[in-house]
Scaffold this active site. Sequence first.
Site, PDB file in Angstrom:
ATOM      1  N   ASN A 256      45.761  36.522  46.590  1.00 56.05           N
ATOM      2  CA  ASN A 256      44.934  35.890  45.267  1.00 56.05           C
ATOM      3  C   ASN A 256      46.340  35.872  44.088  1.00 56.05           C
ATOM      4  O   ASN A 256      46.370  37.061  43.622  1.00 56.05           O
ATOM      5  CB  ASN A 256      43.724  36.468  44.909  1.00 56.05           C
TER       6      ASN A 256
ATOM      7  N   LYS B 262      45.918  34.651  41.464  1.00 56.71           N
ATOM      8  CA  LYS B 262      45.395  34.500  39.967  1.00 56.71           C
ATOM      9  C   LYS B 262      46.519  33.627  39.289  1.00 56.71           C
ATOM     10  O   LYS B 262      46.942  32.607  39.708  1.00 56.71           O
ATOM     11  CB  LYS B 262      45.222  35.982  39.253  1.00 56.71           C
TER      12      LYS B 262
ATOM     13  N   HIS C 138      34.504  35.331  42.091  1.00 58.39           N
ATOM     14  CA  HIS C 138      35.728  36.345  41.773  1.00 58.39           C
ATOM     15  C   HIS C 138      35.066  37.142  40.589  1.00 58.39           C
ATOM     16  O   HIS C 138      34.581  36.469  39.679  1.00 58.39           O
ATOM     17  CB  HIS C 138      36.988  35.890  41.664  1.00 58.39           C
TER      18      HIS C 138
ATOM     19  N   GLU D 104      36.489  38.134  37.896  1.00 59.80           N
ATOM     20  CA  GLU D 104      37.019  37.504  36.815  1.00 59.80           C
ATOM     21  C   GLU D 104      36.497  36.118  36.311  1.00 59.80           C
ATOM     22  O   GLU D 104      36.097  35.909  35.299  1.00 59.80           O
ATOM     23  CB  GLU D 104      38.868  37.044  36.898  1.00 59.80           C
TER      24      GLU D 104
ATOM     25  N   GLU E  70      35.162  43.507  46.288  1.00 62.80           N
ATOM     26  CA  GLU E  70      35.972  43.925  45.247  1.00 62.80           C
ATOM     27  C   GLU E  70      35.356  44.816  44.216  1.00 62.80           C
ATOM     28  O   GLU E  70      34.877  44.132  43.362  1.00 62.80           O
ATOM     29  CB  GLU E  70      36.772  42.869  44.742  1.00 62.80           C
TER      30      GLU E  70
ATOM     31  N   GLY F  85      43.236  45.551  39.806  1.00 61.19           N
ATOM     32  CA  GLY F  85      44.495  45.526  38.903  1.00 61.19           C
ATOM     33  C   GLY F  85      44.649  46.600  38.251  1.00 61.19           C
ATOM     34  O   GLY F  85      45.268  46.925  37.176  1.00 61.19           O
TER      35      GLY F  85
ATOM     36  N   SER G 286      43.392  46.740  44.238  1.00 64.75           N
ATOM     37  CA  SER G 286      44.701  47.508  44.168  1.00 64.75           C
ATOM     38  C   SER G 286      45.068  47.877  45.758  1.00 64.75           C
ATOM     39  O   SER G 286      45.614  48.885  45.853  1.00 64.75           O
ATOM     40  CB  SER G 286      44.360  48.950  43.169  1.00 64.75           C
TER      41      SER G 286
END
Length: 247
Positions: free
Chosen positions: A9, A11, A94, A96, A165, A171, A209
């Site tokens: 991904n 992003k 996701h 985010e 996730e 991250g 991660s």
Amino acid sequence: MKKKLIAGNWKMNGSLAANEALIKTLLAGLQTPACQVALCVPAIYLAQCQTLLSASSIDLGSQDVSEHELGAFTGEISSAMLREFGVRYALVGHSERRQYHLESDAAVALKAQRALAGGVTPIVCVGETLAEREAGRTEDVVRRQLAAVIHSNGHCISEIVVAYEPVWAIGTGKTATTDQAQQVHAVLRAQLNAASPLADRIQILYGGSMNAANAAQLLAQPDIDGGLVGGASLKAADFLSIIASVH
Ligand code: 13P
């Protein structure tokens, strides 16, 4: 046995020049992979990446898809449009998107439904925040997020991919331990199995991660069927070594 899937991904990263360099290095280094590989790229680069990936074994993915079929939805991209650019996968829900775009469980479920109807495989992302984990609510949260998708997709559920996730691992360099990840994956697996007799074919990816150093151990867990890789997918050597850790 189902193959594992390693999906990158990107992003909101990349440029025409950087994408070309990254994909060319990946293709040069990719021996016959033991797993499926996909790249979920920013929508504006789908056409470029479709060309770069044509005649390769890497599948193309988007990072979102509209919950609507077509019409007055400025800025949105439909599953039919994605198909025109050879897109096989779409990330939906996701964290985010849930956090910054306030996507609800219901909206995520609709997106998954619309993706499936358009011939795009949704990669449905679920995961708890740190506060939710510390409050002992991890299983409730991921089960609720997945239940919305199961509820609105019925027997088509066997066609989705799921990604666990944990938000606190994204991250941050704080990967979930193999036990933490496996435990949640087992919960999701049981929930899927209860929803469809064909659920065994569903791949459940871990994301957060994942890197060259921890991938092999995570991917060896019985209910971890692949990875959804953010930062490490932007570095060809790291992404290739994650792919190579699948046996
Ligand atoms: P990182 O691998 O950078 O933690 O990102 C994970 C992720 O969000 C993939 O969708």
